[in-house]
Design an enzyme around this catalytic site. Sequence first.
Site, PDB file in Angstrom:
ATOM      1  N   ASP A  61      38.521 -14.364 -10.399  1.00 27.78           N
ATOM      2  CA  ASP A  61      37.785 -14.654 -11.624  1.00 27.78           C
ATOM      3  C   ASP A  61      36.346 -14.144 -11.479  1.00 27.78           C
ATOM      4  OD1 ASP A  61      37.206 -15.677 -14.059  1.00 27.78           O
ATOM      5  OD2 ASP A  61      37.603 -17.761 -13.533  1.00 27.78           O
ATOM      6  N   SER A  66      41.434 -15.529  -5.044  1.00 27.84           N
ATOM      7  CA  SER A  66      41.316 -16.536  -6.102  1.00 27.84           C
ATOM      8  C   SER A  66      42.304 -16.305  -7.259  1.00 27.84           C
ATOM      9  CB  SER A  66      39.853 -16.551  -6.573  1.00 27.84           C
ATOM     10  OG  SER A  66      39.616 -17.643  -7.394  1.00 27.84           O
ATOM     11  N   ASP A  99      37.225 -25.758  -0.643  1.00 29.96           N
ATOM     12  CA  ASP A  99      36.420 -24.591  -0.245  1.00 29.96           C
ATOM     13  C   ASP A  99      35.142 -24.448  -1.075  1.00 29.96           C
ATOM     14  OD1 ASP A  99      37.157 -23.525  -2.704  1.00 29.96           O
ATOM     15  OD2 ASP A  99      38.276 -21.833  -1.881  1.00 29.96           O
ATOM     16  N   HIS A 124      34.547 -20.536  -0.966  1.00 27.47           N
ATOM     17  CA  HIS A 124      35.482 -19.831  -1.842  1.00 27.47           C
ATOM     18  C   HIS A 124      35.245 -18.321  -1.948  1.00 27.47           C
ATOM     19  CE1 HIS A 124      38.457 -19.628  -5.022  1.00 27.47           C
ATOM     20  NE2 HIS A 124      37.601 -19.003  -5.799  1.00 27.47           N
TER      21      HIS A 124
END
Length: 419
Positions: free
Chosen positions: A49, A201, A366, A398
């Site tokens: 994203d 992700s 995360d 992340h």
Amino acid sequence: MEGESTASQVRPKLFFVLTCIWCFCVVLSTKTEKVPPTKGHPVILVPGDGGTQLWASIDKPATVHYFCREKESWFTLWLNVEDLLPGSIDCFVDNARLVYDNKTRTTSSPTGVNITVVAFGNTSSVEYLDPSKIWLGKYFNAIVDGLVAVGYKRGVSVRGAPYDFRKAPNEAQIFFRNLTRLIEDTYRINGNRKVVLMTHSLGCLYTLYFLNRQSNPWKAKYIQAFAPISGPWAGATKSLRVAISGDNVGDFAVHASVVRTAQRSWPSLNFLLVTDKYWGPHEVIVSTQKKNYTVNDYREVFNDMNYEVGWEVYKDVRGLVYDLKAPGVPVYGIHGRDVPTEEFYVYNEERPFPDYEPYITYGQGDGTVNMRSLKAYMKWQHEQPHPVSEFEISGGEHVHILQNATLIKYLINTVLHLP
Ligand SMILES: *[C@@H]1O[C@H](CO)[C@@H](O)[C@H](O)[C@H]1NC(C)=O
Ligand SMILES: *[C@@H]1O[C@H](CO)[C@@H](O)[C@H](O)[C@H]1NC(C)=O
Ligand SMILES: *[C@@H]1O[C@H](CO)[C@@H](O)[C@H](O)[C@H]1NC(C)=O
Ligand SMILES: *[C@@H]1O[C@H](CO)[C@@H](O)[C@H](O)[C@H]1NC(C)=O
Ligand SMILES: *[C@@H]1O[C@H](CO)[C@@H](O)[C@H](O)[C@H]1NC(C)=O
Ligand SMILES: *[C@@H]1O[C@H](CO)[C@@H](O)[C@H](O)[C@H]1NC(C)=O
């Protein structure tokens, strides 16, 4: 994904973009002369994203401010840090929002706005997000540099598969057709060597959706392994907070509710709401003075925040990877841990629902994705004959995890079996 750091005053110009591409070529030619091509499997990177540049061309009948550009061809919509500052953020939001059509159940840009990914198949649009400031939005660059150092070639044996991350996989048919072609082409130009899919992700969910729709013979022929990094397999509670109140995209001096108009309109946000397979019916995620909302109350949440379209979009996307069906290829899952991760939100009279940012309680994960979601893919160990492994990096945030040397070493030595 969050933008990060501070802004500067430089506008992105084609000049800068050309400079970057030129730098990459120089790096490429010097590196490849010295290092012989490896025997390793070719790699395709699928971003998450916010993890790819998006370019826009506009010719709008009207703008939200006099200073917003009405007409301009091909500029970087994402990411250009100055466009996220107060004032210009309104122009950004009005270009980046999507409009939902409840008859076709698809989204499109507002009238007069065209948005596209660039350099499909190359790594340029996924290595750095802001092409005018390659020191800013660093993304897959460290992994690509690591691969180039062991003999990989940008655009040949390490390639990028950017897509419009604002949408969910149900609106990405052209991307999936492109991805199929890219995998087959990459296999062929690398001496019929199978491809490793390295994803981040949201890109992990896109790739799972894709692999679930390919035949077993096709996967056996073309796919060596799937290496998902920071996969939000069962969503992230953060998505609900962003849908309700917006998120100020890092540390910029804008109010979250300003960006919310665009963020709410992106189906990928609804696609990343946590699922009732991993969140219980009595587990409150959002609490207000009037109500406690659980994973079963999304319809009410959207109603109560006066955004019914959100519920319509949610119905379209909630089933796309809900079952987390095993991909049917070897899996090397990688994720962070021990980073405080938001999981529960309280709105009260000081911070009223939905326009203020709530009080946040943190749990394990995360920093963006909750732990149980990061680990959800481990069930495949019992659901497919191919191996499924887990590599955890303590403190691996992340997005920043993509820059971690331990991760890059693992990708090269263990996933690609290179010395
Ligand atoms: C958007 O793309 C379409 C189709 O390529 C083209 O006809 C139209 O002029 C473009 N509009 C803008 C604002 O660039
Ligand atoms: C679809 O959208 C139109 C216009 O916003 C609205 O009037 C209509 O009620 C919507 N229909 C459904 C089924 O949501
Ligand atoms: C991809 O990169 C190669 C080599 O750097 C270049 O020749 C090619 O034009 C690029 N393609 C796109 C679509 O940017
Ligand atoms: C598909 O591939 C074509 C050709 O490389 C590219 O121009 C286009 O932007 C890609 N579209 C998507 C949605 O991936
Ligand atoms: C929400 O749940 C909390 C804790 O279970 C409870 O104390 C509170 O009264 C509930 N609030 C509402 C509005 O139901
Ligand atoms: C990368 O991860 C390893 C293993 O958890 C950790 O020891 C190291 O400090 C991390 N490096 C960076 C730069 O974050």
